[in-house]
Design a protein around this motif. Structure first.
Motif, PDB file in Angstrom:
ATOM      1  N   HIS A 130       0.809  -1.224   0.000  1.00  0.00           N
ATOM      2  CA  HIS A 130       0.000   0.000   0.000  1.00  0.00           C
ATOM      3  C   HIS A 130       0.844   1.277   0.000  1.00  0.00           C
ATOM      4  N   ASN A 131       2.103   1.187   0.425  1.00  0.00           N
ATOM      5  CA  ASN A 131       2.967   2.371   0.450  1.00  0.00           C
ATOM      6  C   ASN A 131       4.349   2.084  -0.122  1.00  0.00           C
ATOM      7  N   ASP A 143      16.420 -15.859  -7.869  1.00  0.00           N
ATOM      8  CA  ASP A 143      15.330 -15.174  -8.561  1.00  0.00           C
ATOM      9  C   ASP A 143      14.598 -14.200  -7.653  1.00  0.00           C
ATOM     10  N   LEU A 144      14.174 -13.087  -8.248  1.00  0.00           N
ATOM     11  CA  LEU A 144      13.268 -12.146  -7.591  1.00  0.00           C
ATOM     12  C   LEU A 144      11.951 -12.189  -8.349  1.00  0.00           C
ATOM     13  N   LEU A 145      10.879 -12.580  -7.644  1.00  0.00           N
ATOM     14  CA  LEU A 145       9.571 -12.722  -8.267  1.00  0.00           C
ATOM     15  C   LEU A 145       8.598 -11.707  -7.675  1.00  0.00           C
ATOM     16  N   LEU A 146       7.985 -10.932  -8.573  1.00  0.00           N
ATOM     17  CA  LEU A 146       6.973  -9.950  -8.177  1.00  0.00           C
ATOM     18  C   LEU A 146       5.681 -10.143  -8.973  1.00  0.00           C
ATOM     19  N   ASN A 147       5.511 -11.301  -9.560  1.00  0.00           N
ATOM     20  CA  ASN A 147       4.391 -11.532 -10.459  1.00  0.00           C
ATOM     21  C   ASN A 147       3.049 -11.228  -9.802  1.00  0.00           C
ATOM     22  N   GLN A 148       2.200 -10.479 -10.536  1.00  0.00           N
ATOM     23  CA  GLN A 148       0.828 -10.166 -10.154  1.00  0.00           C
ATOM     24  C   GLN A 148       0.731  -9.334  -8.862  1.00  0.00           C
ATOM     25  N   ALA A 149       1.827  -8.702  -8.491  1.00  0.00           N
ATOM     26  CA  ALA A 149       1.788  -7.816  -7.327  1.00  0.00           C
ATOM     27  C   ALA A 149       1.126  -6.490  -7.707  1.00  0.00           C
ATOM     28  N   VAL A 150       0.565  -5.823  -6.713  1.00  0.00           N
ATOM     29  CA  VAL A 150      -0.001  -4.486  -6.867  1.00  0.00           C
ATOM     30  C   VAL A 150       0.762  -3.582  -5.906  1.00  0.00           C
ATOM     31  N   VAL A 151       1.377  -2.535  -6.443  1.00  0.00           N
ATOM     32  CA  VAL A 151       2.240  -1.685  -5.632  1.00  0.00           C
ATOM     33  C   VAL A 151       1.790  -0.229  -5.800  1.00  0.00           C
ATOM     34  N   PHE A 152       1.415   0.381  -4.683  1.00  0.00           N
ATOM     35  CA  PHE A 152       1.008   1.783  -4.695  1.00  0.00           C
ATOM     36  C   PHE A 152       2.201   2.661  -4.345  1.00  0.00           C
ATOM     37  N   ARG A 153       2.060   3.952  -4.577  1.00  0.00           N
ATOM     38  CA  ARG A 153       3.161   4.890  -4.394  1.00  0.00           C
ATOM     39  C   ARG A 153       3.418   5.167  -2.917  1.00  0.00           C
ATOM     40  N   ASP A 154       4.678   5.540  -2.619  1.00  0.00           N
ATOM     41  CA  ASP A 154       5.001   6.008  -1.276  1.00  0.00           C
ATOM     42  C   ASP A 154       4.913   7.535  -1.263  1.00  0.00           C
ATOM     43  N   ARG A 155       5.352   8.140  -0.179  1.00  0.00           N
ATOM     44  CA  ARG A 155       5.208   9.595  -0.057  1.00  0.00           C
ATOM     45  C   ARG A 155       6.101  10.352  -1.029  1.00  0.00           C
ATOM     46  N   LEU A 156       7.102   9.654  -1.618  1.00  0.00           N
ATOM     47  CA  LEU A 156       7.981  10.284  -2.603  1.00  0.00           C
ATOM     48  C   LEU A 156       7.535  10.001  -4.036  1.00  0.00           C
ATOM     49  N   GLY A 157       6.420   9.330  -4.192  1.00  0.00           N
ATOM     50  CA  GLY A 157       5.925   9.031  -5.524  1.00  0.00           C
ATOM     51  C   GLY A 157       6.508   7.779  -6.140  1.00  0.00           C
ATOM     52  N   LYS A 158       7.251   6.967  -5.352  1.00  0.00           N
ATOM     53  CA  LYS A 158       7.855   5.744  -5.861  1.00  0.00           C
ATOM     54  C   LYS A 158       6.988   4.554  -5.477  1.00  0.00           C
ATOM     55  N   SER A 159       6.797   3.650  -6.423  1.00  0.00           N
ATOM     56  CA  SER A 159       6.136   2.400  -6.068  1.00  0.00           C
ATOM     57  C   SER A 159       7.176   1.321  -5.765  1.00  0.00           C
ATOM     58  N   LEU A 160       8.170   1.177  -6.633  1.00  0.00           N
ATOM     59  CA  LEU A 160       9.263   0.240  -6.385  1.00  0.00           C
ATOM     60  C   LEU A 160      10.574   0.998  -6.517  1.00  0.00           C
ATOM     61  N   MET A 161      11.288   1.105  -5.421  1.00  0.00           N
ATOM     62  CA  MET A 161      12.594   1.756  -5.412  1.00  0.00           C
ATOM     63  C   MET A 161      13.644   0.662  -5.280  1.00  0.00           C
ATOM     64  N   ALA A 162      14.362   0.373  -6.395  1.00  0.00           N
ATOM     65  CA  ALA A 162      15.325  -0.726  -6.393  1.00  0.00           C
ATOM     66  C   ALA A 162      16.606  -0.322  -7.117  1.00  0.00           C
ATOM     67  N   ASP A 163      17.071   0.882  -6.899  1.00  0.00           N
ATOM     68  CA  ASP A 163      18.329   1.324  -7.497  1.00  0.00           C
ATOM     69  C   ASP A 163      19.473   0.462  -6.980  1.00  0.00           C
ATOM     70  N   GLY A 164      20.358   0.041  -7.869  1.00  0.00           N
ATOM     71  CA  GLY A 164      21.501  -0.768  -7.463  1.00  0.00           C
ATOM     72  C   GLY A 164      21.158  -2.209  -7.135  1.00  0.00           C
ATOM     73  N   LEU A 165      19.950  -2.641  -7.443  1.00  0.00           N
ATOM     74  CA  LEU A 165      19.535  -4.022  -7.173  1.00  0.00           C
ATOM     75  C   LEU A 165      20.386  -5.004  -7.978  1.00  0.00           C
ATOM     76  N   SER A 166      20.717  -6.129  -7.354  1.00  0.00           N
ATOM     77  CA  SER A 166      21.459  -7.190  -8.033  1.00  0.00           C
ATOM     78  C   SER A 166      20.680  -8.496  -7.888  1.00  0.00           C
ATOM     79  N   VAL A 167      20.357  -9.114  -9.025  1.00  0.00           N
ATOM     80  CA  VAL A 167      19.610 -10.374  -9.037  1.00  0.00           C
ATOM     81  C   VAL A 167      20.449 -11.405  -9.772  1.00  0.00           C
ATOM     82  N   GLY A 168      20.717 -12.544  -9.119  1.00  0.00           N
ATOM     83  CA  GLY A 168      21.602 -13.543  -9.702  1.00  0.00           C
ATOM     84  C   GLY A 168      21.053 -14.179 -10.959  1.00  0.00           C
ATOM     85  N   GLN A 169      19.733 -14.412 -11.002  1.00  0.00           N
ATOM     86  CA  GLN A 169      19.151 -15.039 -12.180  1.00  0.00           C
ATOM     87  C   GLN A 169      18.040 -14.159 -12.747  1.00  0.00           C
TER      88      GLN A 169
END
Length: 504
Positions: A130-131, A143-169
């Motif tokens: 919700h935030n 693996d990082l799985l987010l399938n069928q997720a619903v993500v609303f914005r936070d107070r900064l207007g970001k829904s998913l903040m993942a700068d610099g994320l590293s995923v092996g597969q």
């Protein structure tokens, strides 16, 4: 819960009524289905040993977790699986270390996971946040799985903040709905990044997907997904009759300076942009760009500095004049999907160059020539000269029109040969009536108006006529004009022949 943890079994507190058990619904869950977050954290961080022959793990289903679940900085060894649970407050995972985490179909106010580390998977499928979600500088082992997720914005207007994320597969975010900016600046994905069928929307900011300097070892998919039961994702071919959901984006897309090992696939993608928003692919590098989405009605498509090997595209996918930028865009092969005649390809170049720029024309001509389409390459270079002509002063513009009308700037040498034949015929007829006293009486060949006209038209070659007979009056001007036109047309024919021999 204590016994289930030691035994590695599931603690299921569901009532059996699907409407009541829906974690996203409006039915309240009482204290009989509630567990304090502090107890959950204690079990995970310093829980009792497993029963003999068992592996301790926390598996909860249909449970409401009250207060803030705070695992920041902790090392969590037990396997964690939460299904159809509700969290009363946010989940804090910054700098925590896990083996594998599965949070599935849960209602979460907010997930804070900056610099979280997992040895295995992180599953957040079918959850509702919700935030927003924060996974800045997170490291996911597989693996990082987010399938069928619903993500609303936070107070900064970001829904998913993942700068610099590293995923092996794989990073799978298929059929996702977001209501703020998805930020993946500098993210690294070991295999593929899939956003099949996702609906990204950011109506209050510039970008719906902001992912410059991303590295994906294989393919980025912004393509459709099948709406089946269960949902058909991960590239499965939908059965006949299956309804599909396209990737759709309301807001700008930024993939500047990205590196994609196999392809960037925009098959059937739909973009809704404002006038100041862009699909920005500046300086991306990939073996293949599949630009097969719908044409955006507003905004711009920017490919400046991009380096592509294969450009797979369709005529209906490119925007109109003023909405396309391709300065420094290089590609080696064109693979049109469906009809894409040369006239429309030239319109594509014109849309990309509201001000004259020779580079896109020369690039297209090179690609066509390398694929053996010499005639089309010449048409492109001719179109370049015609665009250039519009930037010239009046006198040069008139000369350009004359060159175009007569010899097509030398790119149609056959036309020059035709003009030479016409001039020869006209000169042969006209010089029959010309006064032509000999330069030296009693010497030279017999007068022949056809050979005389040909001698004037052909430079270098001397047939002995023009040097033996002297025209008088206005015929001298006619002869001079014939000589000048002969030089121009013969040079054009020679240049065209030279280009042909060089290509051969």
């Amino acid at each position: 819960m204590w016994l289930a943890f030691r035994n590695g079994t599931v603690l299921d507190l569901r009532s059996g009524n699907s409407a009541v058990d829906d974690p996203h619904g409006g039915h309240a869950w009482g204290p009989e289905r509630s567990v304090r977050a502090r107890i959950v954290a204690w079990l995970l961080l310093d829980g009792p040993p497993a029963l003999s022959g068992r592996v301790s793990s926390l598996k909860l289903q249909g449970v409401q977790i009250t207060d803030v679940l705070d695992l920041a900085g902790g090392t969590i060894v037990p396997y964690l699986e939460l299904k159809q649970c509700r969290f009363e407050k946010e989940v804090l995972l910054p700098e925590a270390h896990f083996t594998t985490v599965r949070i599935v179909d849960c209602s979460v106010p907010r997930l804070e996971g900056a610099r979280v580390h997992t040895e295995g998977d992180l599953h957040l499928t079918r959850c509702r946040f919700h935030n927003g979600v924060r996974l800045t500088d997170a490291h996911i082992g597989t693996d990082l799985l987010l399938n069928q997720a619903v993500v609303f914005r936070d107070r900064l207007g970001k829904s998913l903040m993942a700068d610099g994320l590293s995923v092996g597969q794989d990073l799978q975010a298929e059929m996702v709905q977001t209501h703020g900016e998805v930020s993946l600046r500098g993210a690294t994905v070991g295999v593929s990044l899939s956003l099949r069928g996702s609906q990204l929307s950011n109506t209050r900011g510039r970008h719906a997907l902001n992912a410059p300097q991303m590295t994906v070892e294989r393919t980025l998919y912004l393509t459709p997904a099948g709406l089946g039961n269960p949902f058909q994702t991960s590239g499965a071919t939908p059965a006949r009759g299956t309804r599909v959901q396209r990737f759709a984006c309301v807001g700008g897309v930024r993939l500047d300076d990205g590196r994609f090992g196999d392809a960037v696939d925009l098959d059937s993608a739909r973009f809704t942009l404002e006038h100041d928003q862009e699909i920005s692919l500046r300086r991306i590098q990939t073996p293949e760009l599949r630009f097969l989405g719908e044409k955006p009605l507003r905004g711009r498509v920017v490919l400046s500095g991009a380096k592509i090997v294969n450009l797979v595209d369709k005529a209906a996918g490119w925007p109109g004049p003023g909405q396309l930028r391709m300065g420094g865009f290089t590609y080696e092969n064109l693979i049109p999907f469906g009809p894409f005649p040369l006239a429309q390809r030239l319109d594509w170049l014109a849309a990309a160059t509201p001000e004259y720029n020779p580079e896109p024309y020369e690039r297209l001509a090179t690609v066509l020539r390398n694929s053996g389409e010499d005639a089309d390459a010449r048409e492109v270079l001719l179109a370049k000269q015609r665009r250039r002509r519009e930037t010239l002063p009046p006198a040069a513009k008139v000369w350009g029109y004359l060159q175009d009308w007569t010899v097509a700037y030398g790119y149609r040498p056959g036309r020059a040969a035709v003009w030479m034949a016409v001039l020869w015929a006209v000169g042969s007829f006209a010089f029959r009536y010309a006064s032509h006293p000999p330069i030296q009486r009693g010497q030279g060949p017999h007068w022949d108006s056809a050979l005389f006209a040909l001698d004037l038209l052909l430079p270098v070659i001397d047939l002995g006529q023009s040097s033996s007979w002297q025209l008088q009056g206005g015929w001298q001007w006619a002869a001079a004009i014939m000589v000048i036109l002969g030089w121009i047309l013969a040079t054009t024919v020679a240049a065209g022949a030279t280009r042909l021999l060089r290509r051969n």
